[in-house]
Design an enzyme around this catalytic site. Structure first.
Site, PDB file in Angstrom:
ATOM      1  NE  ARG A  41      29.809  18.364  11.216  1.00 17.05           N
ATOM      2  CZ  ARG A  41      30.128  18.462  12.156  1.00 17.05           C
ATOM      3  NH1 ARG A  41      29.312  19.312  13.035  1.00 17.05           N
ATOM      4  NH2 ARG A  41      30.608  17.721  12.851  1.00 17.05           N
ATOM      5  CB  VAL A  82      24.218  13.122  12.456  1.00 15.63           C
ATOM      6  CG1 VAL A  82      24.018  13.434  10.813  1.00 15.63           C
ATOM      7  CG2 VAL A  82      22.893  13.675  12.881  1.00 15.63           C
ATOM      8  CG  ASN A 110      20.844   4.768  19.736  1.00 16.16           C
ATOM      9  OD1 ASN A 110      20.018   3.995  19.235  1.00 16.16           O
ATOM     10  ND2 ASN A 110      21.916   4.136  20.006  1.00 16.16           N
ATOM     11  CB  SER A 136      19.360  -2.861  17.390  1.00 11.82           C
ATOM     12  OG  SER A 136      20.190  -3.784  18.215  1.00 11.82           O
ATOM     13  N   GLY A 138      24.760  -2.407  15.950  1.00 10.66           N
ATOM     14  CA  GLY A 138      26.117  -1.928  15.987  1.00 10.66           C
ATOM     15  C   GLY A 138      26.753  -1.816  14.492  1.00 10.66           C
ATOM     16  CE  LYS A 190      19.029   0.063  19.076  1.00 10.74           C
ATOM     17  NZ  LYS A 190      20.003   1.450  19.376  1.00 10.74           N
ATOM     18  CG  HIS A 193      17.136  -3.794  21.778  1.00 13.55           C
ATOM     19  ND1 HIS A 193      18.375  -3.213  21.856  1.00 13.55           N
ATOM     20  CD2 HIS A 193      17.402  -5.002  21.231  1.00 13.55           C
ATOM     21  CE1 HIS A 193      19.334  -4.204  21.213  1.00 13.55           C
ATOM     22  NE2 HIS A 193      18.596  -5.387  20.926  1.00 13.55           N
ATOM     23  CG  ASN A 194      19.844   0.129  23.242  1.00 12.56           C
ATOM     24  OD1 ASN A 194      19.511  -0.743  22.464  1.00 12.56           O
ATOM     25  ND2 ASN A 194      20.652   1.164  22.962  1.00 12.56           N
ATOM     26  CD  GLU A 197      22.679  -3.780  23.950  1.00 13.70           C
ATOM     27  OE1 GLU A 197      22.162  -3.592  23.406  1.00 13.70           O
ATOM     28  OE2 GLU A 197      23.639  -3.151  24.518  1.00 13.70           O
ATOM     29  CE1 TYR A 198      22.781   0.115  28.465  1.00 10.42           C
ATOM     30  CE2 TYR A 198      23.184   0.788  30.789  1.00 10.42           C
ATOM     31  CZ  TYR A 198      23.256   1.308  29.346  1.00 10.42           C
ATOM     32  OH  TYR A 198      23.797   2.172  28.905  1.00 10.42           O
ATOM     33  CE  LYS A 268      27.956   4.615  23.842  1.00 10.65           C
ATOM     34  NZ  LYS A 268      28.152   4.772  22.671  1.00 10.65           N
TER      35      LYS A 268
HETATM   36  P1  NBP Z   1      28.456   9.290  15.618  1.00 14.44           P
HETATM   37  O1  NBP Z   1      27.158   9.256  16.571  1.00 14.44           O
HETATM   38  O2  NBP Z   1      29.667   9.523  16.314  1.00 14.44           O
HETATM   39  O3  NBP Z   1      28.264  10.668  14.916  1.00 14.44           O
HETATM   40  C1  NBP Z   1      28.879  11.293  13.877  1.00 14.44           C
HETATM   41  C2  NBP Z   1      28.474  11.755  12.566  1.00 14.44           C
HETATM   42  O4  NBP Z   1      27.509  13.004  12.758  1.00 14.44           O
HETATM   43  C3  NBP Z   1      29.502  12.324  11.461  1.00 14.44           C
HETATM   44  O5  NBP Z   1      28.765  11.959  10.305  1.00 14.44           O
HETATM   45  C4  NBP Z   1      29.118  13.791  11.988  1.00 14.44           C
HETATM   46  O6  NBP Z   1      29.575  14.628  10.638  1.00 14.44           O
HETATM   47  C5  NBP Z   1      27.628  13.802  12.184  1.00 14.44           C
HETATM   48  N1  NBP Z   1      27.535  15.182  12.924  1.00 14.44           N
HETATM   49  C6  NBP Z   1      27.946  15.627  13.984  1.00 14.44           C
HETATM   50 BR1  NBP Z   1      28.734  14.720  15.271  1.00 14.44          BR
HETATM   51  N2  NBP Z   1      27.384  16.902  14.120  1.00 14.44           N
HETATM   52  C7  NBP Z   1      26.752  17.544  13.065  1.00 14.44           C
HETATM   53  C8  NBP Z   1      25.957  18.496  12.701  1.00 14.44           C
HETATM   54  N3  NBP Z   1      25.902  19.516  13.468  1.00 14.44           N
HETATM   55  N4  NBP Z   1      25.553  18.494  11.575  1.00 14.44           N
HETATM   56  C9  NBP Z   1      25.672  17.506  10.723  1.00 14.44           C
HETATM   57  N5  NBP Z   1      26.478  16.421  10.902  1.00 14.44           N
HETATM   58  C10 NBP Z   1      26.620  16.383  12.118  1.00 14.44           C
HETATM   59  O7  NBP Z   1      28.233   8.459  14.516  1.00 14.44           O
HETATM   60  P2  NBP Z   1      27.662   6.870  14.561  1.00 14.44           P
HETATM   61  O8  NBP Z   1      28.665   6.344  15.794  1.00 14.44           O
HETATM   62  O9  NBP Z   1      28.006   6.336  13.278  1.00 14.44           O
HETATM   63  O10 NBP Z   1      26.311   7.057  14.958  1.00 14.44           O
HETATM   64  C11 NBP Z   1      25.323   7.543  14.108  1.00 14.44           C
HETATM   65  C12 NBP Z   1      23.954   7.451  14.839  1.00 14.44           C
HETATM   66  O11 NBP Z   1      23.739   6.107  14.861  1.00 14.44           O
HETATM   67  C13 NBP Z   1      23.919   8.171  16.278  1.00 14.44           C
HETATM   68  O12 NBP Z   1      22.649   8.626  16.501  1.00 14.44           O
HETATM   69  C14 NBP Z   1      24.181   6.693  17.169  1.00 14.44           C
HETATM   70  O13 NBP Z   1      23.632   6.937  18.476  1.00 14.44           O
HETATM   71  C15 NBP Z   1      23.515   5.625  16.259  1.00 14.44           C
HETATM   72  N6  NBP Z   1      23.674   4.400  16.522  1.00 14.44           N
HETATM   73  C16 NBP Z   1      25.075   3.979  17.027  1.00 14.44           C
HETATM   74  C17 NBP Z   1      25.384   2.583  17.069  1.00 14.44           C
HETATM   75  C18 NBP Z   1      26.712   2.269  17.290  1.00 14.44           C
HETATM   76  O14 NBP Z   1      27.007   1.070  17.322  1.00 14.44           O
HETATM   77  N7  NBP Z   1      27.726   3.124  16.909  1.00 14.44           N
HETATM   78  C19 NBP Z   1      24.311   1.668  16.988  1.00 14.44           C
HETATM   79  C20 NBP Z   1      22.964   2.074  16.718  1.00 14.44           C
HETATM   80  C21 NBP Z   1      22.584   3.358  16.632  1.00 14.44           C
HETATM   81  P3  NBP Z   1      31.318  14.972  10.368  1.00 14.44           P
HETATM   82  O15 NBP Z   1      31.718  13.630   9.838  1.00 14.44           O
HETATM   83  O16 NBP Z   1      31.143  16.034   9.798  1.00 14.44           O
HETATM   84  O17 NBP Z   1      31.933  15.060  12.013  1.00 14.44           O
END
Ligand code: NBP
Length: 485
Positions: A41, A82, A110, A136, A138, A190, A193-194, A197-198, A268
């Site tokens: 975005r 996202v 997720n 999964s 991170g 998934k 899995h989480n 994990e808890y 979460k």
């Molecule tokens: P985030 O969950 O922090 O999301 C940030 C991303 O979402 C950015 O690219 C942001 O764009 C975009 N975004 C948002 Br916020 N609102 C938007 C909208 N209305 N339209 C378009 N784009 C939008 O990122 P993450 O931590 O990389 O996780 C991504 C996904 O993976 C999530 O669903 C998360 O639950 C999942 N996940 C995360 C982990 C982990 O360890 N972090 C592990 C497994 C799965 P922007 O840059 O323009 O703000």
């Protein structure tokens, strides 16, 4: 090498959402030789990725949705990374009108599996495959090889499978990725899995607490115990990192790191979803529930303050020779409780498969969790073997080796919990695992009395042990006659 968006489709996959997860997954695809179209975005993230990592592989940076879609080879494969929830719907709404029948949208966020079912059904009507995919491990996993749990149609997996399998973690030459089942099955697995994990984290934390306060060990000593355990049947990523955390000293204070962190654990969506879903499915996922509630309770500052000075148990640390024996006792309790927690997770997956019409290979679930994900553990090999030998195994404890281990753990498992209770040390996950075990093995449960109570105040009726039919006792009448309902 970096390709440019000149209008001709060159990318095998596109990733939109380039925060930590999306960015690393995109790099992982590129490092494996795929050309990856990039979109976010906020275009600055796209530019930053190409500037920093453009030389890792072939990227096609794009700024508009149209450019992004135009860069994708047909059938188009568009992966959304996202923030789960409204953002996912917004992105689908933006891109779906630009796609054609046969194209695929993959959601690697997720998402709640019911959202995935809804999105899949809506996109299927337009001929677009929607693949809700658990990822999964991170940010490190996303870059170096996650465990991937794709749902969606078998047709979409035929195209996506080889790509996902290439970038996933590999264990003994096998990819940690498999087609889990249709529509929301991947996100469901998934979520579980989480949840597991808890439970695993809480069980390990309780073992630590006991070694600290019953055995009287210091955090570095406990780190050593965990390192030893990690060489045996508890060998797992979570045990390994726990040893490292316990061995870590805070630079500023010189105190053990574990002593300078506030003891309020966060939770979460996914743990909570697992517990809520377990109730909906009628799955007795008690260890996961207790682990989730333990986190919630730890964060209730005012409640904890109100209880803080109330009386507890006696507090005598063990003598050194007793402590040594105690370590082995706790290992038994931890292992037995862990088997129960995992068994509950698999039961829940089986229950959901029945409810939602998914065909899920329970052995494959164990296989793809052996690498890349947080609960990777040596004993998943044995869970896999158990379900490979008998896909209809009603429980892990129906498998002779697991049953034997639990039998041998009996005395120490009970001793550990009893000793914790005497001392007033909370072991909610250990206790709930043992209570679950005792509930299911009991010949007769007090549930009979509960049915009586329900019939007394609500005329809810009951079944008899000696006759077919549904009965109600007229509790208010003299002699309390029984009638057939
Ligand atoms: P985030 O969950 O922090 O999301 C940030 C991303 O979402 C950015 O690219 C942001 O764009 C975009 N975004 C948002 Br916020 N609102 C938007 C909208 N209305 N339209 C378009 N784009 C939008 O990122 P993450 O931590 O990389 O996780 C991504 C996904 O993976 C999530 O669903 C998360 O639950 C999942 N996940 C995360 C982990 C982990 O360890 N972090 C592990 C497994 C799965 P922007 O840059 O323009 O703000």
């Amino acid at each position: 090498m970096q390709a440019s968006a000149n209008g001709s489709p060159t990318a095998q996959i596109g990733v939109t959402g380039l925060a930590v997860m999306g960015r690393n997954l995109a790099r992982n695809f590129a490092r494996h030789g795929f050309t990856v179209a990039l979109h976010n975005r906020t275009a600055a993230r796209t530019r930053a990725l190409v500037e920093e990592f453009g030389d890792e592989g072939s990227f096609v940076p794009t700024e508009t949705a149209e450019e992004f879609v135009a860069a994708l080879e047909r059938p188009r494969r568009l992966m959304i990374m996202v923030k789960a929830g409204a953002a996912t719907d917004a992105v689908i709404d933006e891109f779906a009108p630009l796609l054609e029948p046969g194209d695929m949208i993959i959601d690697g966020g997720n998402a709640h599996f019911l959202d995935t079912r809804r999105r899949e059904a809506a996109l299927r009507e337009r001929g677009i495959h929607f693949v809700g995919s658990g990822v999964s491990g991170g940010e490190e996993g996303a870059l170096h090889g996650p465990s991937i749990m794709p749902g969606g149609s078998a047709e979409s997996y035929a195209v996506l499978g080889p790509m996902f399998e290439a970038i996933s973690a590999q264990v003994e030459g096998e990819p940690c990725c498999t087609h889990i089942g249709t529509d929301g099955a991947g996100h469901f697995v998934k979520m579980v899995h989480n949840g597991i994990e808890y439970a695993d984290m809480q069980l390990i934390a309780e073992a630590y607490d006991l070694l600290r306060h019953v055995a009287g060990y210091t955090p570095p000593q406990i780190a050593e115990v965990f390192r030893e355990w990690n060489k045996g049947r508890l060998d797992s990523y979570l045990i390994e990192i726990t040893a490292e955390i316990l061995a870590h000293t805070d630079e500023k204070t010189g105190k053990p790191f574990v002593d300078i962190v506030r003891d309020a654990a966060e939770q979460k969506g996914t743990g909570r979803w697992t517990v809520q879903t377990a109730l909906d499915l009628g799955s007795p996922t008690t260890a996961i529930a207790q682990a989730t509630f333990a986190r919630v309770a730890s964060s209730r500052t005012a409640l904890r303050e109100a209880y803080r000075r109330l009386s507890g148990g006696t507090d005598h640390p063990l003598r050194p020779h007793e402590a040594e024996r105690y370590v082995a006792t706790v290992e038994h309790a931890l292992y037995a409780s862990k088997v129960i927690a995992y068994d509950q997770g698999w039961t829940m997956i089986r229950d959901a498969a029945e409810e939602y019409g998914w065909t899920i290979d329970l052995a494959d679930v164990a296989a793809i969790w052996r690498g890349g994900c947080i609960i990777r553990a040596a004993f998943l090999d044995r869970i896999r073997a158990a379900y490979s030998a008998d896909p209809h195994l009603p429980s892990l404890l129906a498998e002779p080796e697991f049953a034997d281990e639990i039998t041998r753990a009996q005395v120490p498992w009970r001793e550990v919990i009893a000793a914790a209770n005497r001392r007033g040390i909370p072991v909610p996950a250990f206790s709930s695992a043992l209570a679950y075990y005792d509930t299911l093995r009991a010949g007769r449960l007090p549930a009979a009395l509960i049915q009586g109570q329900r019939d007394f105040f609500g005329a809810h009726t009951y079944h008899r042990t000696d006759r077919e039919g549904v009965f109600h006792t007229l509790w208010a009448e003299t002699g309390r006659p029984e009638v057939e309902a």
